[in-house]
Design an enzyme around this catalytic site. Structure first.
Site, PDB file in Angstrom:
ATOM      1  N   GLU A 167      36.893 -17.788 -33.051  1.00  0.00           N
ATOM      2  CA  GLU A 167      36.663 -18.350 -34.390  1.00  0.00           C
ATOM      3  C   GLU A 167      37.993 -18.622 -35.096  1.00  0.00           C
ATOM      4  O   GLU A 167      38.914 -17.799 -35.031  1.00  0.00           O
ATOM      5  CB  GLU A 167      35.834 -17.373 -35.212  1.00  0.00           C
ATOM      6  CG  GLU A 167      35.532 -17.899 -36.621  1.00  0.00           C
ATOM      7  CD  GLU A 167      34.313 -17.231 -37.210  1.00  0.00           C
ATOM      8  OE1 GLU A 167      33.227 -17.352 -36.629  1.00  0.00           O
ATOM      9  OE2 GLU A 167      34.463 -16.591 -38.257  1.00  0.00           O
ATOM     10  N   TYR A 203      33.627 -22.270 -42.813  1.00  0.00           N
ATOM     11  CA  TYR A 203      33.492 -23.130 -43.988  1.00  0.00           C
ATOM     12  C   TYR A 203      33.807 -22.276 -45.199  1.00  0.00           C
ATOM     13  O   TYR A 203      33.208 -21.206 -45.368  1.00  0.00           O
ATOM     14  CB  TYR A 203      32.042 -23.602 -44.042  1.00  0.00           C
ATOM     15  CG  TYR A 203      31.745 -24.708 -45.009  1.00  0.00           C
ATOM     16  CD1 TYR A 203      31.967 -26.030 -44.659  1.00  0.00           C
ATOM     17  CD2 TYR A 203      31.182 -24.429 -46.255  1.00  0.00           C
ATOM     18  CE1 TYR A 203      31.645 -27.055 -45.538  1.00  0.00           C
ATOM     19  CE2 TYR A 203      30.862 -25.459 -47.135  1.00  0.00           C
ATOM     20  CZ  TYR A 203      31.091 -26.764 -46.766  1.00  0.00           C
ATOM     21  OH  TYR A 203      30.776 -27.774 -47.620  1.00  0.00           O
ATOM     22  N   ALA A 222      33.989 -20.497 -48.712  1.00  0.00           N
ATOM     23  CA  ALA A 222      32.949 -20.200 -49.697  1.00  0.00           C
ATOM     24  C   ALA A 222      32.987 -21.259 -50.793  1.00  0.00           C
ATOM     25  O   ALA A 222      34.055 -21.596 -51.287  1.00  0.00           O
ATOM     26  CB  ALA A 222      33.175 -18.809 -50.277  1.00  0.00           C
ATOM     27  N   ARG A 252      23.869 -19.477 -45.457  1.00  0.00           N
ATOM     28  CA  ARG A 252      23.667 -19.525 -46.900  1.00  0.00           C
ATOM     29  C   ARG A 252      24.994 -19.433 -47.632  1.00  0.00           C
ATOM     30  O   ARG A 252      25.247 -20.160 -48.581  1.00  0.00           O
ATOM     31  CB  ARG A 252      22.771 -18.355 -47.333  1.00  0.00           C
ATOM     32  CG  ARG A 252      22.410 -18.426 -48.803  1.00  0.00           C
ATOM     33  CD  ARG A 252      21.898 -17.122 -49.322  1.00  0.00           C
ATOM     34  NE  ARG A 252      22.935 -16.099 -49.318  1.00  0.00           N
ATOM     35  CZ  ARG A 252      22.735 -14.847 -49.702  1.00  0.00           C
ATOM     36  NH1 ARG A 252      21.532 -14.480 -50.096  1.00  0.00           N
ATOM     37  NH2 ARG A 252      23.728 -13.971 -49.674  1.00  0.00           N
ATOM     38  N   ALA A 303      19.582 -19.559 -45.966  1.00  0.00           N
ATOM     39  CA  ALA A 303      20.024 -20.395 -44.845  1.00  0.00           C
ATOM     40  C   ALA A 303      18.866 -21.219 -44.266  1.00  0.00           C
ATOM     41  O   ALA A 303      19.067 -22.344 -43.793  1.00  0.00           O
ATOM     42  CB  ALA A 303      20.653 -19.522 -43.770  1.00  0.00           C
TER      43      ALA A 303
HETATM   44  P1  FAD Z   1      20.390 -15.852 -45.090  1.00  0.00           P
HETATM   45  O1  FAD Z   1      19.874 -16.066 -43.732  1.00  0.00           O
HETATM   46  O2  FAD Z   1      19.840 -16.711 -46.170  1.00  0.00           O
HETATM   47  O3  FAD Z   1      20.139 -14.305 -45.444  1.00  0.00           O
HETATM   48  C1  FAD Z   1      20.705 -13.718 -46.610  1.00  0.00           C
HETATM   49  C2  FAD Z   1      19.760 -12.614 -47.135  1.00  0.00           C
HETATM   50  O4  FAD Z   1      18.562 -13.223 -47.630  1.00  0.00           O
HETATM   51  C3  FAD Z   1      19.297 -11.633 -46.054  1.00  0.00           C
HETATM   52  O5  FAD Z   1      19.136 -10.377 -46.652  1.00  0.00           O
HETATM   53  C4  FAD Z   1      17.965 -12.193 -45.595  1.00  0.00           C
HETATM   54  O6  FAD Z   1      17.121 -11.221 -45.022  1.00  0.00           O
HETATM   55  C5  FAD Z   1      17.415 -12.737 -46.915  1.00  0.00           C
HETATM   56  N1  FAD Z   1      16.497 -13.884 -46.730  1.00  0.00           N
HETATM   57  C6  FAD Z   1      16.630 -14.894 -45.826  1.00  0.00           C
HETATM   58  N2  FAD Z   1      15.626 -15.763 -45.965  1.00  0.00           N
HETATM   59  C7  FAD Z   1      14.856 -15.311 -47.003  1.00  0.00           C
HETATM   60  C8  FAD Z   1      13.669 -15.801 -47.639  1.00  0.00           C
HETATM   61  N3  FAD Z   1      13.070 -16.925 -47.228  1.00  0.00           N
HETATM   62  N4  FAD Z   1      13.177 -15.074 -48.676  1.00  0.00           N
HETATM   63  C9  FAD Z   1      13.783 -13.931 -49.106  1.00  0.00           C
HETATM   64  N5  FAD Z   1      14.888 -13.436 -48.529  1.00  0.00           N
HETATM   65  C10 FAD Z   1      15.415 -14.119 -47.491  1.00  0.00           C
HETATM   66  N6  FAD Z   1      30.345 -17.361 -45.040  1.00  0.00           N
HETATM   67  C11 FAD Z   1      31.026 -18.468 -45.439  1.00  0.00           C
HETATM   68  O7  FAD Z   1      31.196 -18.682 -46.648  1.00  0.00           O
HETATM   69  N7  FAD Z   1      31.553 -19.348 -44.522  1.00  0.00           N
HETATM   70  C12 FAD Z   1      31.381 -19.180 -43.176  1.00  0.00           C
HETATM   71  O8  FAD Z   1      31.858 -19.993 -42.373  1.00  0.00           O
HETATM   72  C13 FAD Z   1      30.658 -18.016 -42.722  1.00  0.00           C
HETATM   73  N8  FAD Z   1      30.457 -17.792 -41.404  1.00  0.00           N
HETATM   74  C14 FAD Z   1      29.702 -16.706 -40.999  1.00  0.00           C
HETATM   75  C15 FAD Z   1      29.431 -16.515 -39.632  1.00  0.00           C
HETATM   76  C16 FAD Z   1      28.695 -15.416 -39.194  1.00  0.00           C
HETATM   77  C17 FAD Z   1      28.420 -15.219 -37.714  1.00  0.00           C
HETATM   78  C18 FAD Z   1      28.208 -14.462 -40.147  1.00  0.00           C
HETATM   79  C19 FAD Z   1      27.447 -13.253 -39.678  1.00  0.00           C
HETATM   80  C20 FAD Z   1      28.460 -14.650 -41.497  1.00  0.00           C
HETATM   81  C21 FAD Z   1      29.192 -15.758 -41.940  1.00  0.00           C
HETATM   82  N9  FAD Z   1      29.440 -16.001 -43.308  1.00  0.00           N
HETATM   83  C22 FAD Z   1      30.136 -17.115 -43.714  1.00  0.00           C
HETATM   84  C23 FAD Z   1      28.954 -15.041 -44.306  1.00  0.00           C
HETATM   85  C24 FAD Z   1      27.490 -15.361 -44.772  1.00  0.00           C
HETATM   86  O9  FAD Z   1      27.507 -16.561 -45.489  1.00  0.00           O
HETATM   87  C25 FAD Z   1      27.007 -14.201 -45.634  1.00  0.00           C
HETATM   88  O10 FAD Z   1      26.813 -13.071 -44.819  1.00  0.00           O
HETATM   89  C26 FAD Z   1      25.806 -14.447 -46.524  1.00  0.00           C
HETATM   90  O11 FAD Z   1      25.674 -13.331 -47.402  1.00  0.00           O
HETATM   91  C27 FAD Z   1      24.486 -14.606 -45.801  1.00  0.00           C
HETATM   92  O12 FAD Z   1      24.409 -15.759 -45.091  1.00  0.00           O
HETATM   93  P2  FAD Z   1      23.166 -16.034 -44.104  1.00  0.00           P
HETATM   94  O13 FAD Z   1      23.309 -17.398 -43.595  1.00  0.00           O
HETATM   95  O14 FAD Z   1      22.994 -14.938 -43.149  1.00  0.00           O
HETATM   96  O15 FAD Z   1      21.959 -15.978 -45.192  1.00  0.00           O
END
Ligand code: FAD
Length: 292
Positions: free
Chosen positions: A17, A49, A51, A107, A127
């Site tokens: 990464e 990407y 924040a 997300r 997300a």
């Molecule tokens: P989601 O999948 O939306 O989950 C977030 C929370 O919401 C979880 O607790 C989930 O259980 C809950 N949730 C999901 N769907 C629902 C629903 N429909 N209703 C209610 N609750 C729900 N951040 C950046 O800014 N840039 C990056 O490039 C980046 N890369 C990353 C790569 C990896 C492999 C990881 C693990 C994280 C990365 N992050 C990045 C950080 C990430 O953006 C954060 O961890 C963020 O808090 C959650 O993103 P997510 O896509 O997992 O969110």
């Protein structure tokens, strides 16, 4: 090439990464570091990407350059929580124009000043909304999502977190990459739970080599990951000696990866954080295992 093609092969995959620059004045320095990492020929390189989307154009520029110059497949990250529909649609269109085939749909962390907002007014709350938007665009992207072996900090229970993970997969997520973890047993338990929940897409295990004592604090704060005793003693013993800490951190990450491969977790992603020397050492440590 779609990443699922790489992830479903019999061979082990090791990917790295990198992160894009925040401003133009450091673009060349960052580009140089990412090129050195790509030159090691990992299975693919992911480009994060920033924040809030401030670095979006650089994510694409870095990803495009790696693919074009080194023939290494890339995964471009995209976040949605701080964006409106028009902006996200524009970003998706830019990705198509840049020839991006693989998108990590995230997300993003909720900015401090938005934590108390009425979320029902946001265009994207999770997300899964971005995954649906990517699917709606009609572009044939291979889509990745994030998952959390130790449960996302916002989820009350791992069961709830896994139910939401299943929603992402059902919406069209083709693979999942894990948050960093320092105890492989936590990953094995998680894999069992998600398979039980009917999540059968390829999982990429995310490994963060800790190379300085300062980085430990940041990484733990960011991920909330559990620090096993073996890892804690390593930081206690070598934390004040930068060279020794780096060597020990790389050895610990290498050990984790070997254990994962030995236990049939064949896709590993290393959070190399624009450090070509760390990426190179890990690759060297695994050269016979990877057959390179
Ligand atoms: P989601 O999948 O939306 O989950 C977030 C929370 O919401 C979880 O607790 C989930 O259980 C809950 N949730 C999901 N769907 C629902 C629903 N429909 N209703 C209610 N609750 C729900 N951040 C950046 O800014 N840039 C990056 O490039 C980046 N890369 C990353 C790569 C990896 C492999 C990881 C693990 C994280 C990365 N992050 C990045 C950080 C990430 O953006 C954060 O961890 C963020 O808090 C959650 O993103 P997510 O896509 O997992 O969110």
């Amino acid at each position: 090439m779609k990443l699922t093609e790489i992830l479903n092969r019999k061979e082990l995959s090791l990917s790295f990464e990198v992160f894009p620059p925040k401003t133009q004045d450091v673009f060349d320095v960052v580009k140089d570091a990412t090129e050195k990492i790509a030159a090691l020929k990992p299975s693919f390189v992911s480009v994060t990407y920033g924040a809030g989307g401030g670095t979006s154009k650089y994510t694409l520029k870095i990803a495009e350059n790696i693919k074009r110059t080194y023939g290494v497949e890339t995964l471009a990250h995209l976040t949605c929580v701080s964006s409106d529909k028009n902006t996200v649609r524009e970003r998706i269109h830019d990705m198509q124009l840049s020839g991006i085939e693989n998108v990590m749909a995230l997300r993003g962390d909720i900015p401090e000043d938005k934590i108390n907002d009425d979320r029902s007014r946001w265009d994207y709350s999770h997300a899964v909304d971005l995954i649906r938007e990517l699917k709606k665009s009609g572009a044939d992207f291979c889509i990745g999502g994030a998952c959390y072996p130790e449960t996302h900090p916002e989820s009350a229970t791992s069961r709830e977190d896994i139910l939401h993970l299943k929603e992402k997969v059902d919406a069209g997520c083709d693979f999942l990459t894990t948050q960093m973890f320092f105890d492989n047993d936590l990953l094995y338990a998680f894999l069992y739970k998600i398979r039980e929940a009917g999540i059968n897409v390829p999982i990429i295990a995310g490994i963060m080599p800790i190379t300085s004592a300062k980085q430990v604090e940041r990484a733990i704060k960011l991920s909330g990951s559990f620090m096993p005793r073996r890892f804690k003693s390593l930081v206690d013993r070598f934390g004040s000696d930068p060279l020794a800490m780096k060597q020990a951190g790389i050895a610990y990450a290498t050990d984790q990866i070997i254990d994962l491969y030995a236990n049939n977790v064949k896709n590993v992603h290393v959070y190399t954080m624009n450090k070509p020397d760390v990426a190179e050492k890990i690759m060297k440590n695994l050269s016979d295992i990877l057959g390179k």
